[in-house]
Structures are given as structure tokens and as C-alpha cells.
Motif scaffolding. Structure first.
Motif, PDB file in Angstrom:
ATOM      1  N   GLY A 142      26.645  -3.286  -4.497  1.00 56.86           N
ATOM      2  CA  GLY A 142      27.544  -2.315  -5.104  1.00 56.86           C
ATOM      3  C   GLY A 142      26.944  -1.704  -6.345  1.00 56.86           C
ATOM      4  O   GLY A 142      26.026  -2.265  -6.954  1.00 56.86           O
ATOM      5  N   THR A 143      27.450  -0.533  -6.726  1.00 56.42           N
ATOM      6  CA  THR A 143      26.976   0.180  -7.910  1.00 56.42           C
ATOM      7  C   THR A 143      28.165   0.713  -8.684  1.00 56.42           C
ATOM      8  O   THR A 143      29.052   1.366  -8.108  1.00 56.42           O
ATOM      9  CB  THR A 143      26.053   1.349  -7.531  1.00 56.42           C
ATOM     10  OG1 THR A 143      24.932   0.860  -6.795  1.00 56.42           O
ATOM     11  CG2 THR A 143      25.543   2.065  -8.772  1.00 56.42           C
ATOM     12  N   LEU A 144      28.197   0.442  -9.969  1.00 53.22           N
ATOM     13  CA  LEU A 144      29.153   1.069 -10.886  1.00 53.22           C
ATOM     14  C   LEU A 144      28.469   2.290 -11.482  1.00 53.22           C
ATOM     15  O   LEU A 144      27.382   2.180 -12.051  1.00 53.22           O
ATOM     16  CB  LEU A 144      29.559   0.100 -11.989  1.00 53.22           C
ATOM     17  CG  LEU A 144      30.491   0.658 -13.073  1.00 53.22           C
ATOM     18  CD1 LEU A 144      31.830   1.075 -12.465  1.00 53.22           C
ATOM     19  CD2 LEU A 144      30.699  -0.356 -14.183  1.00 53.22           C
ATOM     20  N   ALA A 165      34.147   7.748 -14.152  1.00 57.60           N
ATOM     21  CA  ALA A 165      33.585   6.538 -13.558  1.00 57.60           C
ATOM     22  C   ALA A 165      33.918   6.487 -12.073  1.00 57.60           C
ATOM     23  O   ALA A 165      34.979   6.943 -11.637  1.00 57.60           O
ATOM     24  CB  ALA A 165      34.145   5.293 -14.249  1.00 57.60           C
ATOM     25  N   THR A 166      32.995   5.923 -11.299  1.00 62.45           N
ATOM     26  CA  THR A 166      33.224   5.713  -9.877  1.00 62.45           C
ATOM     27  C   THR A 166      32.339   4.560  -9.411  1.00 62.45           C
ATOM     28  O   THR A 166      31.710   3.894 -10.237  1.00 62.45           O
ATOM     29  CB  THR A 166      32.969   6.994  -9.062  1.00 62.45           C
ATOM     30  OG1 THR A 166      33.331   6.784  -7.699  1.00 62.45           O
ATOM     31  CG2 THR A 166      31.523   7.433  -9.155  1.00 62.45           C
ATOM     32  N   LEU A 188      33.952   5.710  -4.480  1.00 61.96           N
ATOM     33  CA  LEU A 188      35.205   5.121  -4.034  1.00 61.96           C
ATOM     34  C   LEU A 188      36.401   5.645  -4.819  1.00 61.96           C
ATOM     35  O   LEU A 188      37.496   5.795  -4.268  1.00 61.96           O
ATOM     36  CB  LEU A 188      35.133   3.595  -4.160  1.00 61.96           C
ATOM     37  CG  LEU A 188      34.268   2.869  -3.123  1.00 61.96           C
ATOM     38  CD1 LEU A 188      34.039   1.432  -3.559  1.00 61.96           C
ATOM     39  CD2 LEU A 188      34.925   2.914  -1.759  1.00 61.96           C
ATOM     40  N   LEU A 189      36.220   5.921  -6.097  1.00 64.90           N
ATOM     41  CA  LEU A 189      37.348   6.301  -6.944  1.00 64.90           C
ATOM     42  C   LEU A 189      37.632   7.796  -6.926  1.00 64.90           C
ATOM     43  O   LEU A 189      38.663   8.228  -7.445  1.00 64.90           O
ATOM     44  CB  LEU A 189      37.094   5.843  -8.392  1.00 64.90           C
ATOM     45  CG  LEU A 189      36.822   4.353  -8.570  1.00 64.90           C
ATOM     46  CD1 LEU A 189      36.635   4.022 -10.055  1.00 64.90           C
ATOM     47  CD2 LEU A 189      37.948   3.511  -7.983  1.00 64.90           C
ATOM     48  N   GLU A 190      36.739   8.624  -6.368  1.00 66.67           N
ATOM     49  CA  GLU A 190      36.903  10.067  -6.253  1.00 66.67           C
ATOM     50  C   GLU A 190      37.373  10.719  -7.565  1.00 66.67           C
ATOM     51  O   GLU A 190      38.443  11.337  -7.626  1.00 66.67           O
ATOM     52  CB  GLU A 190      37.874  10.405  -5.126  1.00 66.67           C
ATOM     53  CG  GLU A 190      37.349  10.016  -3.745  1.00 66.67           C
ATOM     54  CD  GLU A 190      38.178  10.587  -2.618  1.00 66.67           C
ATOM     55  OE1 GLU A 190      37.626  11.306  -1.783  1.00 66.67           O
ATOM     56  OE2 GLU A 190      39.399  10.320  -2.600  1.00 66.67           O
ATOM     57  N   LEU A 205      33.954  13.646  -4.151  1.00 67.58           N
ATOM     58  CA  LEU A 205      34.610  13.100  -2.974  1.00 67.58           C
ATOM     59  C   LEU A 205      33.916  11.859  -2.428  1.00 67.58           C
ATOM     60  O   LEU A 205      32.696  11.703  -2.543  1.00 67.58           O
ATOM     61  CB  LEU A 205      34.681  14.167  -1.877  1.00 67.58           C
ATOM     62  CG  LEU A 205      35.501  15.416  -2.219  1.00 67.58           C
ATOM     63  CD1 LEU A 205      35.405  16.426  -1.091  1.00 67.58           C
ATOM     64  CD2 LEU A 205      36.950  15.052  -2.503  1.00 67.58           C
ATOM     65  N   ARG A 206      34.699  10.985  -1.801  1.00 61.12           N
ATOM     66  CA  ARG A 206      34.160   9.806  -1.141  1.00 61.12           C
ATOM     67  C   ARG A 206      33.353  10.229   0.088  1.00 61.12           C
ATOM     68  O   ARG A 206      33.795  11.062   0.880  1.00 61.12           O
ATOM     69  CB  ARG A 206      35.299   8.878  -0.734  1.00 61.12           C
ATOM     70  CG  ARG A 206      34.857   7.553  -0.157  1.00 61.12           C
ATOM     71  CD  ARG A 206      36.051   6.685   0.190  1.00 61.12           C
ATOM     72  NE  ARG A 206      36.895   6.447  -0.974  1.00 61.12           N
ATOM     73  CZ  ARG A 206      38.180   6.776  -1.051  1.00 61.12           C
ATOM     74  NH1 ARG A 206      38.774   7.358  -0.036  1.00 61.12           N
ATOM     75  NH2 ARG A 206      38.877   6.527  -2.141  1.00 61.12           N
TER      76      ARG A 206
END
Length: 299
Positions: A142-144, A165-166, A188-190, A205-206
Motif C-alpha cells: 500500500g501507499t499513502l 491525501a489519498t 481510494l479516497l478520490e 478518481l479511483r
């Protein structure tokens, strides 16, 4: 691969930059971070890279793949998208594979000089779920991400900058030493960027990326992905490379009717990748990247 061995616009008037910026302004028909590439090698593959990534750009393309790296690495990339004056992109990153959790970080910057910029900063991690040793290996990652878009002030117009942030999630599945499958979901957070009041804003967009790679011998790899771009349009990407004497590589790829290609040069302590990507409407983009492995080899 995942398994460990067991034994043309060369110069243009200012109006071109203006048109480019207008195409990037918030609106339902535009998107930010739409043409990102973090590796000249990945560009040479036509972007069909998520199941191949075994270098420092894995933190960007598929953080789960960092666990398969043979050695820690740094990567610096510089690009001239469409060879337009003032329009450039760069990437700097590092990935450190470890027996527990592999770690990576990167900074991707795209912009038009004195007009606008996009910055994407990512902190990545990956780990094994099914370690190598059998016929199947599985890793997740995963990546922040911190995404920042900013515009330079132009007369009375000052759009300022916004930071959001996403996050991304990914997986890498190896079946034997030759075949790998990947899946990555991005943004993920769009998050939404809204610079023009009443315009509705533009969301990051996701998107989804499904990839497969096949290595029929240690020097030759082919790959394919089915992925979405920043507008959520599906596209097929194809690519491959062949190494000669572990010193010189030739690569080619295809994406959305455009052709990509490039070469790789391997020295004792570094690697250089050079690539190009055609675009029927805008011209040719060029990229060069320097990769520097460091630390001990893992196997």
C-alpha cells in the motif's frame, strides 16, 4: 519476477502553453495527474509494468512488488512530455526490500514553468503473505499519497494551491518463477480539487490496474495490463524487453495506439534507462532515468 532462485513540438510560442494549461484547468472533462510515469523503463513497456516492477519505481507502480527486489535501489527520472518548452516531469524515489516489511518513498513532480505544478509524494510498504519457496507466492502492499496542485498568479487571477491525501493498494501473485499477476487500485479516497467556484471541482478518481508478466528466460520478459487512465477510460498496454549479455536491453511497448520504446544500459554500479512515447496529437515524449542499487544482494 517474484520468485527467488532456490539453488513534435521542439519549441513553441507561449500560446501552446496556454492551451496546455487550459486543458488542465478544473472541469468535468479534465483530470490532474493524468499522464504520470515514474520510470523510463516502464514507459518503454508502454506502461504495462505493474506485474514487472522490480526496481525503485515499484513504490509507485505496485508497492507489493518491492518484496521481490533483489537489492535496495534509488531511481531518478527526468521527462520532457511531448517535448514542449517549459513542460517537464521528474521522479525521485527509493525502495528497500526487507524480510519483514519492505519500504519505499517517492516524489513525482509535473509542471509548466511559471504556470502550474503537480506534486505527488508517496510512502509505500509491502510484505509477503505467502513467501517464496513453493509454486505460489503472494505479496500485498500500500501507499499513502499526498497530492498537491498549484497555479502561479497571473494578473488578477490567483488560483493558489490545494493539497489532498489519498492511498493505493496492490497485490502481486507469482505462479512458478515465470508468471506473475498484479492488481493495483489507486486513489481510494478520490480527493477533489476545486479551484473555480461553481465549476464542481475535479476529483482524483479511483482507478484499477490488472497486469500479467511472463519471463520465458532470464533475459526476456513480456507483459500486458488492462488499466484505467485518469478519466477512468479502460486501455490495454503491452510491452517487453530483451537483455543482451546482461549489459544492454532493448524494449518496446504499445498503449492506446501509441508506440513506446527504449534501451537500458547496465554498468557495475548503476543502470541508465532511456525511452520515448509517441502521441498522435501532441508529439513525442522523452525520458531518461538513473538507477543506483545499494546494500547487499538478498539472494
Amino acid at each position: 519476477m517474484r520468485f527467488r532462485p532456490r539453488d513534435s513540438w521542439t519549441s513553441g510560442p507561449r500560446v501552446l502553453l496556454g492551451l496546455l494549461v487550459l486543458s488542465l484547468l478544473p472541469g468535468t472533462s479534465s483530470a490532474y495527474f493524468e499522464r504520470l510515469q515514474a520510470s523510463a523503463r516502464a514507459t518503454s513497456f508502454g506502461g504495462a509494468y505493474s506485474a514487472v516492477a522490480d526496481d525503485a519505481s515499484a513504490a509507485f507502480y505496485n508497492p507489493a512488488a518491492m518484496v521481490a527486489m533483489n537489492r535496495a535501489e534509488t531511481l531518478a527520472m527526468y521527462a520532457k512530455p511531448f517535448n514542449i518548452d517549459g513542460y517537464q516531469a521528474s521522479y525521485i524515489g527509493a525502495a528497500i526490500p526487507r524480510e519483514g516489511i519492505s519500504l519505499g518513498a517517492y516524489w513525482h513532480r509535473t509542471g509548466v514553468a511559471d504556470v502550474m505544478s503537480e506534486n505527488l509524494i508517496g510512502l509505500s510498504a509491502g510484505r509477503d503473505l505467502l513467501p517464496p519457496g513453493g509454486n505460489i507466492a503472494l505479496a500485498v502492499g500500500g501507499t499513502l499519497k499526498i497530492a498537491q496542485v498549484g497555479f502561479a498568479q497571473d494578473g488578477d487571477a490567483d488560483y493558489g494551491s490545494q493539497t489532498k491525501a489519498t492511498a493505493d493498494l496492490s497485490a502481486l501473485l507469482n505462479v512458478t518463477e515465470r508468471v506473475a499477476f498484479s492488481y493495483t487500485v489507486r486513489n481510494l479516497l478520490e480527493p477533489e480539487f476545486d479551484f473555480v467556484s461553481g465549476n464542481g471541482g475535479t476529483s482524483l478518481l479511483r482507478t484499477h490496474d490488472l497486469g500479467v508478466s511472463y519471463r520465458w528466460n532470464p533475459a526476456s520478459t513480456v507483459a500486458a495490463t488492462v488499466s484505467q487512465n485518469a478519466y477512468q477510460e479502460w486501455r490495454i498496454q503491452l510491452g517487453g524487453e530483451v537483455w543482451f549479455q546482461e549489459v544492454f536491453a532493448v524494449r518496446s511497448g504499445f498503449v492506446e495506439g501509441d508506440f513506446a520504446g527504449g534501451v537500458g544500459l547496465k554498468a557495475t554500479s548503476f543502470l541508465v534507462d532511456i525511452s520515448f512515447l509517441t502521441n498522435a496529437a501532441l508529439g513525442v515524449s522523452y525520458e531518461v532515468a538513473l538507477r543506483v542499487p545499494f546494500g547487499d544482494q538478498r539472494w
